[in-house]
Design an enzyme around this catalytic site. Structure first.
Site, short mmCIF file in Angstrom:
data_model
loop_
_atom_site.label_atom_id
_atom_site.label_comp_id
_atom_site.label_asym_id
_atom_site.label_seq_id
_atom_site.Cartn_x
_atom_site.Cartn_y
_atom_site.Cartn_z
N HIS A 108 0.82 -0.52 2.35
CA HIS A 108 -0.22 -1.31 2.01
C HIS A 108 -0.12 -2.35 1.16
O HIS A 108 -1.85 -2.67 0.79
CB HIS A 108 -0.07 -0.05 0.42
CG HIS A 108 -1.72 0.70 0.28
ND1 HIS A 108 -1.69 1.44 -0.68
CD2 HIS A 108 -3.07 0.75 1.20
CE1 HIS A 108 -3.10 2.75 -0.41
NE2 HIS A 108 -3.26 2.24 0.31
N ASP A 131 -3.27 7.64 -4.03
CA ASP A 131 -2.03 6.88 -4.14
C ASP A 131 -1.26 7.45 -5.22
O ASP A 131 -1.82 7.59 -6.01
CB ASP A 131 -1.93 5.40 -4.42
CG ASP A 131 -1.03 4.92 -3.60
OD1 ASP A 131 -0.27 5.24 -3.68
OD2 ASP A 131 -1.16 3.45 -3.11
N HIS A 133 1.05 5.93 -6.30
CA HIS A 133 0.87 4.41 -7.54
C HIS A 133 0.02 3.34 -7.15
O HIS A 133 -0.74 3.25 -6.72
CB HIS A 133 2.15 3.07 -6.82
CG HIS A 133 3.75 3.73 -5.60
ND1 HIS A 133 3.47 4.70 -5.20
CD2 HIS A 133 4.43 4.15 -6.84
CE1 HIS A 133 4.37 4.99 -4.73
NE2 HIS A 133 5.08 4.97 -6.07
N ASP A 135 -0.66 0.37 -7.42
CA ASP A 135 -1.25 -1.30 -6.43
C ASP A 135 -1.66 -2.30 -7.10
O ASP A 135 -2.54 -3.09 -6.49
CB ASP A 135 -1.41 -1.19 -5.25
CG ASP A 135 -0.38 -0.07 -4.28
OD1 ASP A 135 0.77 0.35 -5.21
OD2 ASP A 135 -0.70 0.81 -3.01
N HIS A 148 3.16 -5.06 -1.01
CA HIS A 148 2.17 -3.84 -1.67
C HIS A 148 2.21 -2.88 -2.64
O HIS A 148 0.73 -1.84 -3.06
CB HIS A 148 3.26 -2.18 -0.35
CG HIS A 148 4.66 -1.94 -1.19
ND1 HIS A 148 4.53 -0.90 -0.82
CD2 HIS A 148 5.18 -2.37 -2.58
CE1 HIS A 148 6.46 -0.26 -0.84
NE2 HIS A 148 6.20 -1.42 -2.07
N ASP A 235 -2.95 6.55 0.59
CA ASP A 235 -1.05 6.34 0.99
C ASP A 235 -0.60 7.57 1.33
O ASP A 235 -0.56 8.28 -0.65
CB ASP A 235 -1.14 5.48 0.04
CG ASP A 235 0.76 5.09 0.02
OD1 ASP A 235 1.31 5.91 0.32
OD2 ASP A 235 1.06 4.06 -0.58
N ASP A 237 2.26 8.70 0.07
CA ASP A 237 2.77 9.41 -0.64
C ASP A 237 2.31 9.72 -1.95
O ASP A 237 2.92 10.25 -3.21
CB ASP A 237 3.64 8.24 -1.36
CG ASP A 237 3.30 6.82 -2.01
OD1 ASP A 237 1.58 6.92 -2.55
OD2 ASP A 237 3.51 5.64 -1.90
N GLU A 280 0.99 3.68 5.27
CA GLU A 280 2.76 4.17 4.85
C GLU A 280 3.65 5.42 5.08
O GLU A 280 4.17 5.80 4.96
CB GLU A 280 2.93 4.10 3.47
CG GLU A 280 2.28 2.92 2.53
CD GLU A 280 3.33 2.12 1.93
OE1 GLU A 280 4.59 2.18 2.48
OE2 GLU A 280 2.93 1.05 1.33
#
Length: 311
Positions: A108, A131, A133, A135, A148, A235, A237, A280
């Site tokens: 990312h 996401d 996360h 980031d 990332h 993303d 994830d 990702e």
């Protein structure tokens, strides 16, 4: 094409592969783009009525510097900077020509390129970041030094000055950013999100309101009149590991298959979506079935962004 776009000038999709893993320590995520293409993604997009142009960036390794010491707490900053600056120009040119830009990552950190390119062409755009996360660590706040986890701090202009990233302009206003699916956020990032009043919808909000209401609220915040271009950075994830297991930083308790696809479908239905990142996918993690499952999901998310629906 199944919906009329308010901003695109053609029915062309510029698919830009970024086979890059330099923003984090695990190899393999650089193989994500080619696996998505090998799975037939380009043909699938054409079957939806788009014309497709593909830039695979297979020679991206040539941008790796001979020396790349840690600098200001960040790992491989020169390599990440060189790659993302190079790709940002490709994305800008495609967006400026009115093509839909579909970027296949890569880790990312590549968002440094995608957001810079898209917002260079559409300065009034908004960003929906899906996401697990946030980031948005700064070079000073990141524990890992992996870039990332930092792109949004550079793109919003809150990162401390870093000489390797002087090319990155703070094109993203924090009121044009919203998150969906967060569930693994560093304490420093929580403070940044609170202090800057960034609209963020965690998995708690998805549980509380349902994904339909969350998407509506996210759009109401960053695009209240439904008249601004939308950039979606997804993303994988963000999805629960049971849905997309082959990714570098999986976190339990994520979006279901349908919740992830609904986000893409609903945003595509606005007719405002001009760019999407699928990030990702790491086909070297997990067994062959898990890889197949994750690549398949990456392709179907992209198709939903380009108008594929259930009926």
């Amino acid at each position: 094409m199944t919906q009329t776009s308010k901003f695109l000038k053609s029915s062309a999709v510029s698919v830009i592969g970024v086979p890059f893993s330099g923003g984090q320590p695990r190899g393999g995520v650089d193989q994500g783009p080619v696996r998505l293409v090998e799975f037939g993604l380009l043909n699938q997009i054409e079957e939806l009525g788009w014309s497709v142009e593909y830039e695979g960036n297979e020679n991206i390794e040539s941008l790796r510097p001979k020396e790349d010491p840690d600098a200001f707490n960040l790992k491989q900053p020169k390599y990440v900077s060189a790659v993302t600056e190079h790709v940002s120009k490709q994305i800008y040119n495609a967006a400026k020509e009115g093509k839909f830009v579909l970027t296949l990552g890569g880790d990312h950190s590549v968002a440094l390129a995608t957001v810079s390119g898209v917002f260079g062409a559409y300065p009034n755009a908004c960003l929906i970041w899906v996401d697990a996360h946030a980031d948005i660590n700064t070079p000073a706040s990141t524990d890992s030094g992996n870039i990332h986890g930092c792109p949004l701090s550079f793109l919003t202009g809150i990162a401390d000055h870093h000489p390797d990233f002087d090319w990155v302009q703070p094109l993203l206003k924090t009121d044009r950013l919203t998150y969906i699916g967060l569930r693994d956020i560093d304490e420093a990032e929580k403070k940044i999100i609170r202090d800057l009043n960034i609209k963020a919808f965690s998995m708690h909000h998805v549980d509380k309101y349902g994904i339909g209401k969350v998407v509506d609220m996210a759009l109401d915040h960053v695009n209240p009149n439904r008249d601004l271009p939308i950039h979606l950075s997804f993303d994988v994830d963000a999805l629960d590991p049971s849905v997309a297991p082959s990714t570098g930083t999986p976190v339990r308790g994520g979006l279901t298959f349908r919740e992830g696809h609904y986000i893409c479908e609903a945003i595509a239905e606005t007719g405002l979506l001009v760019a999407t990142d699928i990030m990702e996918v790491n086909p070297t993690l997990e067994d062959s079935h898990a890889v197949y499952q994750t690549v398949q999901v990456g392709c179907s998310l992209a198709r939903c962004c380009l108008g594929e629906g259930l009926l």
